[in-house]
Design an enzyme around this catalytic site. Structure first.
Site, PDB file in Angstrom:
ATOM      1  NE  ARG A 166      54.217  35.593  67.889  1.00 22.72           N
ATOM      2  CZ  ARG A 166      54.995  34.527  67.738  1.00 22.72           C
ATOM      3  NH1 ARG A 166      54.522  33.315  68.068  1.00 22.72           N
ATOM      4  NH2 ARG A 166      56.226  34.642  67.282  1.00 22.72           N
TER       5      ARG A 166
ATOM      6  CB  THR B 292      55.130  31.344  70.526  1.00 24.13           C
ATOM      7  OG1 THR B 292      54.796  31.105  69.145  1.00 24.13           O
ATOM      8  CG2 THR B 292      56.485  30.723  70.831  1.00 24.13           C
TER       9      THR B 292
ATOM     10  N   GLY C  52      57.474  24.116  65.896  1.00 26.20           N
ATOM     11  CA  GLY C  52      58.300  22.920  65.837  1.00 26.20           C
ATOM     12  C   GLY C  52      58.733  22.491  64.461  1.00 26.20           C
ATOM     13  N   GLY C  53      58.384  23.259  63.410  1.00 26.98           N
ATOM     14  CA  GLY C  53      58.747  22.856  62.065  1.00 26.98           C
ATOM     15  C   GLY C  53      60.237  22.693  61.860  1.00 26.98           C
ATOM     16  CD  GLU C  54      61.704  26.391  61.690  1.00 24.04           C
ATOM     17  OE1 GLU C  54      61.351  26.606  60.508  1.00 24.04           O
ATOM     18  OE2 GLU C  54      60.950  26.561  62.659  1.00 24.04           O
TER      19      GLU C  54
ATOM     20  CG  ASN D  22      58.555  26.397  58.103  1.00 22.67           C
ATOM     21  OD1 ASN D  22      58.179  27.112  59.018  1.00 22.67           O
ATOM     22  ND2 ASN D  22      59.415  25.403  58.285  1.00 22.67           N
TER      23      ASN D  22
ATOM     24  CG  ASP E 225      61.423  29.357  57.302  1.00 21.94           C
ATOM     25  OD1 ASP E 225      60.430  28.730  57.716  1.00 21.94           O
ATOM     26  OD2 ASP E 225      62.055  30.143  58.019  1.00 21.94           O
TER      27      ASP E 225
ATOM     28  NE  ARG F  30      58.290  33.570  57.031  1.00 20.83           N
ATOM     29  CZ  ARG F  30      58.556  32.963  58.193  1.00 20.83           C
ATOM     30  NH1 ARG F  30      57.584  32.782  59.062  1.00 20.83           N
ATOM     31  NH2 ARG F  30      59.770  32.536  58.471  1.00 20.83           N
TER      32      ARG F  30
ATOM     33  CD1 TRP G  95      61.489  43.227  62.640  1.00 20.71           C
ATOM     34  CD2 TRP G  95      60.201  41.417  62.865  1.00 20.71           C
ATOM     35  NE1 TRP G  95      62.146  42.166  62.050  1.00 20.71           N
ATOM     36  CE2 TRP G  95      61.384  41.051  62.169  1.00 20.71           C
ATOM     37  CE3 TRP G  95      59.236  40.441  63.109  1.00 20.71           C
ATOM     38  CZ2 TRP G  95      61.617  39.744  61.734  1.00 20.71           C
ATOM     39  CZ3 TRP G  95      59.479  39.144  62.679  1.00 20.71           C
ATOM     40  CH2 TRP G  95      60.658  38.809  62.003  1.00 20.71           C
TER      41      TRP G  95
END
Length: 596
Positions: free
Chosen positions: A145, A189, A205-207, A278, A320, A347, A496
């Site tokens: 980005r 990213t 990396g939260g997931e 999240n 999330d 969000r 988006w």
């Protein structure tokens, strides 16, 4: 470990996330077509000044406005706008980086971590850097980005968790700092952010159960200056919000809170503002408590990384609803006066107005929904703390639906503020919901590189609340009256697209599945120009000038979450009005008025 992780990632890729194994040579490839001989170093003064002929920062200025003071292209002549050059990146998937311009030199980042330097007037290539990602690298989002420009260097983050300093003239890598361990899910990213000789960036990396953090790197040496975790550890303020009976042992160690988007900065007070993502796993009942600083805005001291203020948009995040975007810095009218403010469409579907104090304290002023939200029953008028409807709060072992969906009323794409109109322009998604059954994952270790969100991905159901209505919108909000002034509906497509607004009375945006780049009248919302691109553009449009001529630039290239979510909704749409067949392929488009 990587074999198990790869199977989980591949399962996710077919349903939710864009998971890419990058087949690389293991060597950095730097191709110089023409060395840049006359490069203007980027200084603190230039970043603060934000000369409109350049676009030095991802959002145009430290305040995060996505605004250009250029007005050569305006609502009276925009119908004459036409493409003057294009450049194919040669890369597929989701291009999400703005074209950053320094004194006629344009820098583009692409998926798979290519950095391309172009002549911003002609589109001719100066150099191309291709990062040496590991050949077995697998990540959820293969995008990039933007870059950080500082002095005579270009700083680019890698999906392998690195921050790389490149020579701005040749693209040669000068030094590198390893920020995150990609093998446990800490990949990058985000565009890095330059402040006072330090380059700030945080990994995703939260997931995967990675504990979020922001790291500052010395721009000269590529050595770490400081690292601040978003989830406080023992002895730190806020740690007590993770110490509740019934939760997983040491949940704070893998509590998520990734700081995966660039922040904003107040040069006058020296306070840095950053968003926190999240919680992990997604199910809040597995980690009871407020869980600071998940889903929050942080005010930080960029000298040492100290947290000096915060506002948590929603406690014990179970949806999330990452708060990854920092609030925008602008002046707000309040109680008959003007305050130094913060404003952000989050969000979770709510717009927030806050006051920023010189010492970093963040004071809540007001919050109201900009899209339908069936979770919040009210906000505390003094603190902004929401109350929840338990019927729409995900828990372990039960199917729960809620609106807006986990992709939010607005995801990462940037909103824009125009000081002439006093309006904030928001790329929104209304009418979108989802449901899932929360699961307790005993067979997976957090922060091990395995998917650890607490849901069974094939069970995730994404749907529209009203099948007869569309989803994507562009909204304009008066920052002082705190009311929506106009709204444009795009129909059956998500939006988006980040937005740009200009002193020419225009708002530029793309991001819809009809592939069009549009210009709106900034005051009325009327479409005054549109142009079909090769692919949907999910990157921020920007404006700059060279030799007195104004240009509008945007990079098209479909992929990642935009591609998946639109595809799922198209498959469910019985009217067949939803456009799902969108070509891929990255192309930089640059527009200008005809020569007079």
């Amino acid at each position: 470990m990587r074999t198990v992780r790869s199977k989980l990632l591949l399962a996710c890729s077919t349903l939710v996330f864009s998971v890419v194994s990058l087949q690389a040579s293991g060597q950095t490839l730097n191709r110089v077509n023409q060395e840049i001989t006359d490069y203007s170093p980027v200084t603190k003064e230039r970043l603060v000044e934000a000369d409109p002929s350049d676009w030095l920062l991802p959002k145009g200025n430290y305040e995060g406005w996505m605004y250009s003071e250029l007005d050569q292209i305006n609502r009276e002549n925009v119908q004459q706008l036409r493409p003057v050059w294009t450049y194919s990146t040669g890369v597929d998937s989701g291009h999400q980086a703005p074209a950053q311009v320094n004194d006629g030199v344009m820098f583009i980042t692409t998926p798979y971590n290519h950095v391309i330097a172009l002549d911003a007037k002609t589109g001719q290539l100066y150099w191309r850097y291709e990062h040496d990602n590991p050949s077995d690298l697998g990540v959820m989002h293969n995008t990039a980005r933007g870059v950080a420009l500082w002095e005579d260097k270009v700083f680019a983050a890698g999906l392998d968790g690195t921050l790389n300093a490149l020579d701005a003239r040749t693209g040669e890598r000068l030094c590198q700092n390893v920020i995150g361990d990609w093998s446990i899910g800490a990949y990058i990213t985000s565009a890095p952010m330059p402040i006072e000789g330090k380059i700030m960036v945080g990994p995703s990396g939260g997931e995967f159960g990675v504990r979020g953090f922001l790291e500052a790197t010395d721009a000269d040496t590529c050595e770490t200056v400081w690292r601040t975790y978003s989830v406080p550890g023992p002895g730190e303020a806020g740690h007590e919000t993770w110490l509740k009976e019934g939760q997983r042992p040491d949940a704070w160690k893998y509590g998520g809170g990734s700081m995966w988007m660039p922040g904003n900065y107040d040069p006058e007070t020296g306070v840095l503002y950053w968003g926190v993502g999240n919680g992990s796993p997604w199910l809040g009942d597995q980690r009871p408590g407020d869980n600071l600083y998940v889903a929050s805005a942080l005010a930080m001291d960029p000298e040492d990384g100290a947290i000096v203020g915060h506002h948590q948009y929603h406690w014990n995040d179970s949806w999330d609803w990452a708060a990854m975007n920092a609030p925008m810095l602008l002046d707000l009218e309040h109680n008959g006066g003007t305050v130094k403010g913060l404003m952000t469409p989050q969000r979770n579907g709510y717009m927030f107005w806050m006051e920023r104090k010189p010492d970093g304290e963040i004071k809540f002023l007001e919050g109201k929904p900009y899209v339908y939200n069936n979770v919040f029953t009210e906000l505390d008028p003094e603190t902004g703390r929401p109350s929840y409807d338990p019927n729409h709060t995900p828990v372990t072992g039960k199917r729960v639906g809620y609106c807006p969906s986990l992709w939010g009323g607005k995801n990462w794409p940037y909103e824009a503020f125009n000081p002439q109109t006093g309006l904030m322009y928001v790329p929104a998604n209304e009418n979108l919901c989802n449901s899932f059954i929360g699961i307790w994952q005993d067979d997976i270790d957090p922060a091990s590189g395995q998917f650890w969100a607490g849901i069974d991905i094939p069970d995730l159901d994404v749907y529209v609340k009203d099948p007869n209505k569309g989803v994507g919108q562009l909204q304009a909000w008066d920052v002082n009256t705190r009311e929506m002034v106009w709204q444009h509906d795009f129909g059956k497509t998500m939006n988006w697209g980040p937005v740009l607004t200009t002193a020419g009375g225009l708002v530029f945006g793309a991001g819809t599945n009809d592939r069009k780049l549009r210009a709106f009248d900034a005051e009325s919302g009327e479409i005054v120009w549109e142009f079909p691109l090769n692919s949907t553009a999910i990157a921020p449009p920007v404006s700059y000038s060279v030799d007195g001529k104004q240009y509008i630039a945007v990079t098209a290239g479909y992929g990642v979450d935009a591609q998946w979510t639109n595809g799922v909704l198209a498959a469910k749409d019985e009217t067949k009005e939803w456009i799902s067949d969108v070509p891929e392929g990255g192309v930089v488009w640059v527009f200008a008025l005809p020569n007079s």
